[in-house]
Motif scaffolding. Structure first.
Motif, short mmCIF file in Angstrom:
data_model
loop_
_atom_site.label_atom_id
_atom_site.label_comp_id
_atom_site.label_asym_id
_atom_site.label_seq_id
_atom_site.Cartn_x
_atom_site.Cartn_y
_atom_site.Cartn_z
N THR A 98 0.49 3.52 1.53
CA THR A 98 1.65 4.36 1.78
C THR A 98 2.90 3.71 1.18
OG1 THR A 98 0.60 4.87 3.88
CG2 THR A 98 2.86 5.60 3.59
N LEU A 99 2.98 2.40 1.32
CA LEU A 99 4.19 1.71 0.87
C LEU A 99 4.34 1.76 -0.65
CD1 LEU A 99 4.16 -1.38 3.24
CD2 LEU A 99 5.51 0.70 3.41
N THR A 100 3.22 1.91 -1.33
CA THR A 100 3.32 1.95 -2.79
C THR A 100 3.73 3.33 -3.30
OG1 THR A 100 0.98 2.47 -2.89
CG2 THR A 100 1.58 0.17 -3.16
N LYS A 101 3.77 4.32 -2.41
CA LYS A 101 4.17 5.67 -2.84
C LYS A 101 5.68 5.70 -3.09
CE LYS A 101 0.19 7.92 -1.98
NZ LYS A 101 -0.49 7.13 -0.98
N PRO A 102 6.11 6.55 -4.03
CA PRO A 102 7.54 6.55 -4.40
C PRO A 102 8.46 7.15 -3.33
CG PRO A 102 6.35 8.25 -5.60
CD PRO A 102 5.32 7.47 -4.87
N GLU A 103 7.90 7.89 -2.35
CA GLU A 103 8.79 8.51 -1.36
C GLU A 103 9.03 7.54 -0.20
OE1 GLU A 103 10.49 11.03 -1.84
OE2 GLU A 103 9.45 11.47 -3.73
N ALA A 105 8.73 5.73 3.02
CA ALA A 105 7.49 5.50 3.78
C ALA A 105 7.57 6.06 5.19
CB ALA A 105 7.18 4.01 3.82
N GLN A 106 8.74 5.94 5.82
CA GLN A 106 8.88 6.48 7.19
C GLN A 106 8.61 7.98 7.19
OE1 GLN A 106 12.66 5.90 9.18
NE2 GLN A 106 12.15 7.47 10.67
N PHE A 107 9.15 8.64 6.16
CA PHE A 107 8.94 10.08 6.08
C PHE A 107 7.45 10.40 5.92
CE2 PHE A 107 8.58 13.98 3.56
CZ PHE A 107 9.14 14.86 4.48
N ILE A 108 6.79 9.67 5.04
CA ILE A 108 5.38 9.97 4.79
C ILE A 108 4.53 9.72 6.04
CG2 ILE A 108 3.35 9.35 3.44
CD1 ILE A 108 5.09 8.92 1.09
N VAL A 109 4.72 8.56 6.69
CA VAL A 109 3.87 8.30 7.86
C VAL A 109 4.14 9.33 8.96
CG1 VAL A 109 3.65 5.83 7.42
CG2 VAL A 109 5.42 6.65 8.98
N SER A 110 5.35 9.90 8.98
CA SER A 110 5.67 10.83 10.05
C SER A 110 5.03 12.20 9.87
CB SER A 110 7.19 11.02 10.15
OG SER A 110 7.82 9.78 10.30
N ILE A 111 4.78 12.58 8.62
CA ILE A 111 4.28 13.96 8.44
C ILE A 111 2.89 14.04 7.82
CG2 ILE A 111 6.57 15.00 8.18
CD1 ILE A 111 5.76 15.02 5.10
N ARG A 112 2.29 12.90 7.54
CA ARG A 112 1.08 13.01 6.71
C ARG A 112 -0.12 13.55 7.46
NH1 ARG A 112 -0.58 6.69 5.88
NH2 ARG A 112 -0.14 6.11 8.03
N ARG A 113 -0.09 13.51 8.78
CA ARG A 113 -1.24 14.10 9.48
C ARG A 113 -0.79 15.27 10.33
NH1 ARG A 113 -5.19 10.81 12.79
NH2 ARG A 113 -5.54 12.92 13.55
N VAL A 114 -1.43 16.40 10.12
CA VAL A 114 -1.06 17.61 10.85
C VAL A 114 -2.31 18.14 11.54
CG1 VAL A 114 0.00 19.88 10.67
CG2 VAL A 114 0.59 18.11 9.01
N GLU A 115 -2.25 18.25 12.86
CA GLU A 115 -3.37 18.82 13.61
C GLU A 115 -3.10 20.31 13.76
OE1 GLU A 115 -6.05 17.46 15.36
OE2 GLU A 115 -5.73 15.35 14.81
N ILE A 116 -3.55 21.10 12.77
CA ILE A 116 -3.07 22.48 12.72
C ILE A 116 -3.42 23.31 13.95
CG2 ILE A 116 -2.77 22.82 10.26
CD1 ILE A 116 -5.60 24.07 10.33
N TRP A 117 -4.55 23.01 14.61
CA TRP A 117 -4.91 23.86 15.74
C TRP A 117 -3.91 23.77 16.87
CZ3 TRP A 117 -7.56 26.84 13.17
CH2 TRP A 117 -8.68 26.49 12.43
N LYS A 118 -3.07 22.70 16.86
CA LYS A 118 -2.07 22.58 17.92
C LYS A 118 -0.98 23.65 17.78
CE LYS A 118 -3.74 19.08 20.08
NZ LYS A 118 -4.31 19.25 21.40
N ARG A 254 9.59 -5.27 7.39
CA ARG A 254 9.81 -6.61 6.83
C ARG A 254 8.77 -7.59 7.36
NH1 ARG A 254 15.23 -5.44 6.80
NH2 ARG A 254 15.58 -6.20 8.91
N ARG A 255 8.30 -7.32 8.55
CA ARG A 255 7.30 -8.21 9.15
C ARG A 255 5.91 -7.94 8.63
NH1 ARG A 255 6.54 -11.48 13.75
NH2 ARG A 255 4.34 -10.91 13.70
N TYR A 256 5.72 -6.75 8.10
CA TYR A 256 4.37 -6.31 7.74
C TYR A 256 3.88 -7.11 6.54
CZ TYR A 256 0.68 -3.26 6.02
OH TYR A 256 -0.51 -2.75 5.59
N SER A 257 2.67 -7.63 6.65
CA SER A 257 2.17 -8.42 5.53
C SER A 257 0.82 -7.92 5.04
CB SER A 257 2.06 -9.89 5.95
OG SER A 257 1.27 -9.95 7.11
N GLY A 258 0.45 -6.69 5.41
CA GLY A 258 -0.81 -6.14 4.92
C GLY A 258 -2.00 -6.94 5.39
#
Lengths: 261, 267
Positions: A98-103, A105-118, A254-258
């Motif tokens: 995710t971090l390597t994506k150009p957008e 990262a907070q935005f991507i992790v927030s919307i990347r999974r959608v449980e449509i039946w909800k 900043r703490r994240y080290s993969g």
């Protein structure tokens, strides 16, 4: 605009993915109807012994149930799945991708999974809300409708920021799923007006786990019992939490080290 | 018999250490167990206060006592076996349990009891605290207190067996969420969780008396509240024993049928 397009793309991917499991639609329909049935039957039992509940008329509590389902649906649709995946990906190191994506990262992790039946809960919530408004037979002015939408948005932002803060804790503590369980238990309490609860629980549900802003406050706006102080408070709380969660997120990154990828 | 006792002693040794590892999770899961009855306690207290201090035969203080005892009874009798079973079968881990020479229900009972050895003291403290906060008071007869222990044990056994049987639905379908939810709804209404049973419409009360649910939670609570006569208690005890027999038979039938259909998914 770009963000909307991205969300659309994630939504499409999720629809395509779930279309293979159409039986899930009926399972979710059954579960949502059952859950709504419990709420309504519970109200019926209580209002068979009382005319009002802590000053709330039956149809006003019904409106609250509508808001509860609506917001619960939004949480289940995108907030919770995204945050659960975030925790998971911090643990097994896949956050790297995710971090390597150009957008952002907070935005991507927030919307990347959608449980449509909800979406079902959202539709049911809107239905209950509409029924409650018709039964209340009350004119909803433009101002009141705007207040309601505003409070609903503020509530959604507060809940989102709160979840993000909890999920971000996973950068420091690897196992935080259990903290999410606390939220789910506390959200159940939002089915009822928080004004019913004794002081300590009311404060807990307002400021520690901000369930009140997501359910009671919008319902109050709709039934015209909200003072401007609370409205300002809700908006201020939403803005503050949004900023705090952003700061927290960056500190976490900043703490994240993969860990292991 | 001796072999069984030894088996359980060994089981408890391992499961207690295991559960102790999960102590933080166990405490967090308790929040839900406390909060749900607490919410109904508060809702009914508000209703009672606004209708002159009582609803039906329950005063505000009775509601407090009812839900605080219910909290403890529910904690003693609850199981999470449905989730566990679904996971075992979905992930195929159940195959290992089948290799052991004893019925797997015994290790599940040991698991369950061990978790409660850890959580029950905390729950009793919480219940005592809430009792003070909400001015709950009970005055049961000494015989009712004495009967409470066997009644609670029977409630635990029957609930465990029924839920263990229900959990085996996972043998036939790995999507058991809807089945579980249906069961929880019945528990909510017919075991006295949403309201004391006497406040429900009479058809529901009748259903609660015929089905097992009342005997799992509501009956022990009513007993300790001092609301049951000795005669009613004996009838309830009889119902519990009858359901115990039914649930053992059911468990065996479903277990045999389930085993025949079992094919380890995923392993």
């Amino acid at each position: 605009m770009k963000y909307l397009r991205l969300f659309g793309a994630f939504l499409r991917a999720s629809i395509v993915g779930e279309a293979a499991y159409r039986i899930n639609f009926f399972i979710q329909l059954f579960e949502s109807l059952l859950s709504l049935g419990i709420s309504l039957a519970g109200l019926a039992v209580i209002f068979s012994h009382a005319d009002t509940l802590g000053g709330w008329r039956p149809d006003e509590v019904l409106a609250l149930v509508g808001v509860y389902f609506l917001v619960g649906g939004v949480i289940g649709l995108v907030i919770q799945p995204g945050m659960e995946q975030l925790i998971e990906s911090v643990r097994n190191g896949t956050l790297d991708f995710t971090l390597t994506k150009p957008e952002d990262a907070q935005f991507i992790v927030s919307i990347r999974r959608v449980e449509i039946w909800k979406l079902m809960d959202i539709v049911l919530g809107l239905g209950v809300l509409a029924a409650a408004l018709v039964r209340l037979g009350q004119e909803i002015g433009v101002l009141q409708a705007a207040e309601f939408v505003g409070m609903l948005l503020a509530g959604a932002v507060i809940i989102y920021s709160f979840w993000l803060i909890l999920a971000t804790l996973s950068f420091w503590f690897v196992r935080v799923e259990n903290i999410l369980v606390i939220f789910q238990s506390m959200y159940e309490a939002g089915r009822w007006p928080v004004s019913l609860y004794p002081g300590w629980l009311r404060y807990g549900l307002t400021f520690i786990v901000p369930v009140a802003f997501a359910t009671t406050v919008p319902a109050e706006a709709l039934t015209g019992r909200l003072g401007w102080e609370t409205m300002l408070g809700a908006v201020a709380m939403a803005l503050v939490l949004l900023v705090v969660s952003r700061v927290f997120w960056r500190a976490g990154l900043r703490r994240y080290s993969g860990a292991s990828a | 018999m001796k072999a069984m006792v030894e088996l359980y002693i060994q089981q408890f040794k391992t499961t207690l250490t295991m559960m102790f590892q999960y102590r933080a999770s166990l405490l967090i899961w308790m929040i839900g167990q406390v909060l749900e009855p607490l919410v109904y306690l508060i809702v009914w207290s508000v209703v009672s206060a606004s209708s002159g201090g009582s609803v039906g035969s329950y005063t505000t203080a009775d509601f407090a006592a009812y839900y605080i005892i219910l909290m403890v009874v529910n904690q003693v009798t609850y199981t999470w076996i449905m989730y566990e079973f679904e996971y075992r079968i979905r992930e195929g881990g159940f195959s290992f349990a089948l290799l052991k020479p004893v019925h797997p229900i015994h290790s599940d009972i040991a698991d369950n009891v061990s978790s409660k050895v850890i959580t029950l003291p905390v729950m009793i403290l919480i219940a005592a605290g809430l009792g003070v906060v909400f001015h709950a008071s009970i005055s049961p007869a000494p015989w009712a207190v004495a009967m409470f222990i066997p009644v609670l044990l029977l409630a635990f056994l029957v609930r465990f067996l029924l839920e263990w049987t229900l959990a085996q639905a996972a043998f036939w379908t790995t999507r058991v969420g809807a089945i579980n939810q249906l069961y929880f709804v019945l528990m909510l209404f017919l075991a006295g969780q949403i309201a004391p049973l006497t406040l429900l419409p009479s058809p529901l009360q009748a259903a609660a008396a015929v089905l097992p649910f009342r005997w799992l939670i509501s009956f022990p609570v009513e007993l300790l509240l001092g609301r049951l006569s000795p005669g009613e208690t004996l009838v309830g005890l009889g119902a519990q024993v009858a359901w115990l027999v039914v649930s053992i038979v059911l468990m065996r039938i479903v277990w045999r049928a389930g085993l025949r259909t079992y094919t380890a998914v995923g392993a």
